[in-house]
Design a protein around this motif. Sequence first.
Motif, short mmCIF file in Angstrom:
data_model
loop_
_atom_site.label_atom_id
_atom_site.label_comp_id
_atom_site.label_asym_id
_atom_site.label_seq_id
_atom_site.Cartn_x
_atom_site.Cartn_y
_atom_site.Cartn_z
N GLY A 7 0.79 -1.23 0.00
CA GLY A 7 0.00 0.00 0.00
C GLY A 7 0.82 1.28 0.00
O GLY A 7 0.26 2.37 -0.07
N PHE A 8 2.14 1.15 0.06
CA PHE A 8 3.01 2.33 0.02
C PHE A 8 2.94 2.97 -1.37
O PHE A 8 2.75 2.29 -2.38
N VAL A 9 3.13 4.30 -1.40
CA VAL A 9 3.11 5.03 -2.66
C VAL A 9 4.40 5.84 -2.81
O VAL A 9 4.98 6.31 -1.83
N ASP A 10 4.84 6.00 -4.05
CA ASP A 10 6.04 6.79 -4.34
C ASP A 10 5.77 8.24 -4.01
O ASP A 10 4.78 8.83 -4.47
N THR A 11 6.68 8.84 -3.23
CA THR A 11 6.48 10.21 -2.78
C THR A 11 7.63 11.13 -3.17
O THR A 11 7.43 12.29 -3.46
N ALA A 12 8.85 10.61 -3.19
CA ALA A 12 10.02 11.44 -3.51
C ALA A 12 11.18 10.52 -3.89
O ALA A 12 11.01 9.30 -4.00
N THR A 13 12.34 11.14 -4.10
CA THR A 13 13.56 10.40 -4.43
C THR A 13 14.62 10.69 -3.39
O THR A 13 14.92 11.86 -3.11
N ALA A 14 15.17 9.65 -2.79
CA ALA A 14 16.27 9.80 -1.85
C ALA A 14 17.58 9.65 -2.60
O ALA A 14 17.73 8.73 -3.42
N CYS A 15 18.53 10.54 -2.32
CA CYS A 15 19.86 10.44 -2.90
C CYS A 15 20.85 10.03 -1.82
O CYS A 15 20.81 10.55 -0.70
N VAL A 16 21.72 9.10 -2.15
CA VAL A 16 22.72 8.62 -1.21
C VAL A 16 24.07 8.57 -1.91
O VAL A 16 24.22 7.89 -2.93
N LEU A 17 25.03 9.30 -1.35
CA LEU A 17 26.40 9.24 -1.84
C LEU A 17 27.22 8.45 -0.83
O LEU A 17 27.31 8.84 0.34
N GLU A 18 27.77 7.31 -1.25
CA GLU A 18 28.62 6.49 -0.40
C GLU A 18 29.94 6.27 -1.14
O GLU A 18 29.97 5.60 -2.17
N ILE A 19 30.99 6.82 -0.60
CA ILE A 19 32.29 6.70 -1.24
C ILE A 19 33.06 5.49 -0.71
O ILE A 19 33.77 4.83 -1.46
N ASP A 20 32.90 5.20 0.56
CA ASP A 20 33.66 4.10 1.18
C ASP A 20 32.83 2.85 1.35
O ASP A 20 33.33 1.85 1.87
N GLY A 21 31.56 2.87 0.95
CA GLY A 21 30.70 1.72 1.18
C GLY A 21 30.83 0.67 0.08
O GLY A 21 31.39 0.88 -0.95
#
Length: 254
Positions: free
Chosen positions: A240-254
């Motif tokens: 039932g979840f709906v798309d609401t926004a976009t999360a940005c993640v920058l991981e350099i060491d991951g």
Amino acid sequence: MERERTDLLERVERYYDLVPRAVATTEEVGPFTLFVPEEGTGWQFYARPRRPGSATFTPAAVERVLARQLALGLPRAIEWVADVTPSLLPAVRGAGYEPAHYPLLTLPPRVRVPPDPRARVLPPADPHLGIAFGAVRAGFTGRDDVEHQHPGRKPELIEQGALIVVASYEGSRLCGAGSAAPRGDVAELMGIAVPPGHRKRGHGSAITRSLVAACRERGVDLVFLTAGSDTAAGIYRRVGFVDTATACVLEIDG
């Protein structure tokens, strides 16, 4: 509808700033807040925009916060909601990096989500707690060998009501787990994972449904999550979840 979406994202941003403070200290680095986890928590946190949507972000500011994380021995990482802080993406790209983009989904309050009988909430002294976190790690690494993981301060957070952990079972065998961190009337679902050998049997959905039900029992009316991929988001959309926004993640060491 746009006003409603804006209000939802403002609540999400306040939550993002609040939730790490239970187990982390903060440091202001230019337009960013850097969360430094306390020893033994088992969590790592990103830097986040200190004034979402209003601060000026530059490549130099991005490099400065990444350098500070490196100096503190922390993973170099930044996360933000693209729709709230659109100026950060060009600054990150100007510094020579490209972040990952993930669907941020919210659950409308009108959507009824009953718990799944295969999944249950684990109390702080439950002997399966370490196995549950081991299953989450195995699920994200793509391994089937589940090892007991020391829960750190998590039992204390469960006792305080700041953390909910749910595990899904087949008989007595733990097949996956996930958690939520309620803060007032907002909660994020986190780390929902099922090891490969138990996938495609509905455990991800069972964990999600039971987490939602447990959160709502505690007065939460805004439940949200960030899906690791569009495929994973499909599981949550079916709940039932709906798309609401976009999360940005920058991981350099991951």
